[in-house]
Design a protein around this motif. Structure first.
Motif, mmCIF file in Angstrom:
data_model
loop_
_atom_site.group_PDB
_atom_site.id
_atom_site.type_symbol
_atom_site.label_atom_id
_atom_site.label_comp_id
_atom_site.label_asym_id
_atom_site.label_seq_id
_atom_site.Cartn_x
_atom_site.Cartn_y
_atom_site.Cartn_z
ATOM 1 N N VAL A 1 -11.331 1.782 1.462
ATOM 2 C CA VAL A 1 -10.071 2.443 1.837
ATOM 3 C C VAL A 1 -9.716 2.123 3.281
ATOM 4 O O VAL A 1 -8.560 1.807 3.594
ATOM 5 N N GLU A 2 -10.683 2.189 4.179
ATOM 6 C CA GLU A 2 -10.426 1.877 5.587
ATOM 7 C C GLU A 2 -9.971 0.420 5.751
ATOM 8 O O GLU A 2 -9.088 0.126 6.561
ATOM 9 N N ARG A 3 -10.557 -0.481 4.968
ATOM 10 C CA ARG A 3 -10.149 -1.893 5.036
ATOM 11 C C ARG A 3 -8.706 -2.056 4.566
ATOM 12 O O ARG A 3 -7.914 -2.772 5.200
ATOM 13 N N LEU A 4 -8.348 -1.406 3.456
ATOM 14 C CA LEU A 4 -6.973 -1.498 2.957
ATOM 15 C C LEU A 4 -5.978 -0.940 3.975
ATOM 16 O O LEU A 4 -4.911 -1.520 4.198
ATOM 17 N N LEU A 5 -6.325 0.183 4.599
ATOM 18 C CA LEU A 5 -5.446 0.763 5.616
ATOM 19 C C LEU A 5 -5.337 -0.158 6.832
ATOM 20 O O LEU A 5 -4.260 -0.316 7.412
ATOM 21 N N SER A 6 -6.436 -0.777 7.213
ATOM 22 C CA SER A 6 -6.429 -1.675 8.372
ATOM 23 C C SER A 6 -5.603 -2.927 8.098
ATOM 24 O O SER A 6 -4.861 -3.405 8.969
ATOM 25 N N GLU A 7 -5.675 -3.474 6.880
ATOM 26 C CA GLU A 7 -4.972 -4.711 6.546
ATOM 27 C C GLU A 7 -3.501 -4.487 6.233
ATOM 28 O O GLU A 7 -2.675 -5.370 6.472
ATOM 29 N N ARG A 8 -3.155 -3.284 5.692
ATOM 30 C CA ARG A 8 -1.803 -3.087 5.175
ATOM 31 C C ARG A 8 -1.057 -1.905 5.789
ATOM 32 O O ARG A 8 0.164 -1.832 5.678
ATOM 33 N N GLY A 9 -1.775 -0.964 6.375
ATOM 34 C CA GLY A 9 -1.147 0.225 6.940
ATOM 35 C C GLY A 9 -0.703 0.026 8.374
ATOM 36 O O GLY A 9 -0.487 -1.111 8.820
ATOM 37 N N PRO A 10 -0.550 1.128 9.124
ATOM 38 C CA PRO A 10 -0.148 1.019 10.533
ATOM 39 C C PRO A 10 -1.102 0.110 11.303
ATOM 40 O O PRO A 10 -2.324 0.236 11.190
ATOM 41 N N ALA A 11 -0.543 -0.817 12.080
ATOM 42 C CA ALA A 11 -1.371 -1.803 12.777
ATOM 43 C C ALA A 11 -1.894 -1.292 14.110
ATOM 44 O O ALA A 11 -2.852 -1.843 14.652
ATOM 45 N N ARG A 12 -1.278 -0.239 14.666
ATOM 46 C CA ARG A 12 -1.622 0.194 16.016
ATOM 47 C C ARG A 12 -2.789 1.174 16.065
ATOM 48 O O ARG A 12 -3.145 1.660 17.132
ATOM 49 N N LEU B 1 0.853 -1.186 0.000
ATOM 50 C CA LEU B 1 0.000 0.000 0.000
ATOM 51 C C LEU B 1 0.886 1.231 0.000
ATOM 52 O O LEU B 1 1.873 1.295 0.739
ATOM 53 N N LEU B 2 0.572 2.198 -0.846
ATOM 54 C CA LEU B 2 1.271 3.483 -0.866
ATOM 55 C C LEU B 2 0.331 4.549 -0.344
ATOM 56 O O LEU B 2 -0.799 4.683 -0.814
ATOM 57 N N LEU B 3 0.809 5.316 0.628
ATOM 58 C CA LEU B 3 0.042 6.426 1.178
ATOM 59 C C LEU B 3 0.882 7.685 1.048
ATOM 60 O O LEU B 3 2.024 7.723 1.502
ATOM 61 N N SER B 4 0.315 8.705 0.414
ATOM 62 C CA SER B 4 1.074 9.924 0.162
ATOM 63 C C SER B 4 0.225 11.143 0.469
ATOM 64 O O SER B 4 -0.947 11.201 0.066
ATOM 65 N N PRO B 5 0.785 12.131 1.166
ATOM 66 C CA PRO B 5 0.026 13.366 1.404
ATOM 67 C C PRO B 5 -0.084 14.180 0.127
ATOM 68 O O PRO B 5 0.791 14.139 -0.740
ATOM 69 N N LEU B 6 -1.168 14.918 0.004
ATOM 70 C CA LEU B 6 -1.372 15.852 -1.090
ATOM 71 C C LEU B 6 -1.704 17.218 -0.498
ATOM 72 O O LEU B 6 -2.027 17.334 0.696
ATOM 73 N N ALA B 7 -1.622 18.243 -1.321
ATOM 74 C CA ALA B 7 -1.989 19.578 -0.866
ATOM 75 C C ALA B 7 -3.476 19.608 -0.507
ATOM 76 O O ALA B 7 -4.270 18.788 -0.970
ATOM 77 N N GLY B 8 -3.833 20.539 0.358
ATOM 78 C CA GLY B 8 -5.234 20.693 0.730
ATOM 79 C C GLY B 8 -5.720 19.690 1.752
ATOM 80 O O GLY B 8 -6.933 19.491 1.904
ATOM 81 N N GLY B 9 -4.788 19.026 2.457
ATOM 82 C CA GLY B 9 -5.186 18.082 3.493
ATOM 83 C C GLY B 9 -5.638 16.725 2.990
ATOM 84 O O GLY B 9 -6.185 15.932 3.753
#
Length: 307
Positions: free
Chosen positions: A250-261, A222-230
């Motif tokens: 999106v929340e499922r992908l973040l839960s399965e692959r992003g920060p676990a805590r 998973l790639l997570l990148s900030p963009l302008a405008g929040g």
């Protein structure tokens, strides 16, 4: 009775006819305008497309944009990424920094394609140039030493434009490339990717990511990148047949692959799509007076079923 807006007539002759007013076509038009080279820029769309689509500008590109008066305003409108990191969920594996790059722009500029096109268009208009919107190239015929292009306008009238050079900046399904008989061999990979530009609930470790971050996990990358405008952009491989991701996806992908805590929450999905990576390239970038320039304005993105 409402008056119709004035539309600048399409010239019947020009030195350079540019097809496609994405970043490449606009940048070329600005460059030619600065040099005093006669040109005509047409685009089949009614205006700049909304959303981020491409979302990062490389240092070398910024150096060129400085030369045509676009670099500084674009930098002000974007967000500077000083590097990137690679994580195994919560564990940091690697951090890379761009600070030592030999460039006036030692960073990746995170700016939406919409923002980039807006800045290029503003510069073009400042120089007295314009885009002929809703004009579609139908075909070309040899007209030594250049070409004769057949163009359909928004009024349905078909006009002929004689050009010394024709430049195709019209992306993946290029009419210019097809008309010039330039082959486009290769394949589209089977892997499908989900892409979403979202607003995340503030105050979490996920929203604190200041640079593009690649997360690795057993569930996939998973790639997570900030963009302008929040905003934040999420890109991840997804199952075949998947549709454009909604907030729950999106929340499922973040839960399965992003920060676990922590559990990241999506407050808004601004834009979403799926796409396949194309492993294709034109056999040539020139056929006589016909040239190809630029990249597809989206990574062969399929419009979001819900956006």
């Amino acid at each position: 009775m409402t008056a119709l807006p004035l539309v600048e007539p399409l010239p019947c002759q020009t030195a350079v006819l540019i097809v496609g007013a994405g970043p490449a076509g606009l940048a070329l038009a600005v460059s030619l305008r600065q040099l005093g080279v006669d040109h005509v820029l047409i685009d089949r769309g009614a205006g700049i497309g909304p959303g981020s689509r491409a979302a990062a500008v490389q240092p070398r590109t910024l150096e060129y944009l400085d030369r045509i008066g676009v670099g500084a305003p674009l930098v002000r409108a974007g967000t500077k990424a000083r590097g990137f990191s690679l994580h195994d969920r919560d564990r940091t594996l690697l951090r890379a920094c761009f600070d030592q790059l030999d460039t006036p722009h030692p960073y990746m500029l995170l700016a939406s394609q919409q923002t980039t096109e807006e800045q290029l268009l503003a510069r073009l208009e400042e120089l007295g140039g314009t885009v002929h919107r809703q004009h579609r190239l139908l075909g070309i015929t040899p007209d030594h030493p250049g070409v004769m292009a057949t163009v359909a306008g928004p009024d349905g009238v078909v006009r002929a434009v004689s050009a010394r050079y024709l430049v195709g900046c019209d992306a993946l399904h290029s009419t210019v490339r097809t008309a010039a008989g330039i082959a486009f061999p290769g394949t589209a990979r089977e892997q499908l990717f989900a892409l979403a530009d979202v607003r995340l609930t503030a105050g979490t470790r996920t929203t604190a990511c200041e640079d593009p971050t690649f997360f690795l996990s057993g569930a996939g990358m998973l790639l997570l990148s900030p963009l302008a405008g929040g905003l934040h952009r999420l890109v991840a491989p997804t199952a075949p047949g998947s549709v454009a991701p909604c907030a729950a996806d999106v929340e499922r992908l973040l839960s399965e692959r992003g920060p676990a805590r922590e559990a990241a929450r999506v407050s808004e999905v601004v834009a979403a799509s799926t796409y396949r990576v194309q492993e294709r390239v034109a056999e040539s970038f020139r056929a006589g007076p016909v040239l190809l320039a630029g990249d597809p304005p989206t990574p062969t993105a399929r419009p979001a079923a819900r956006a």
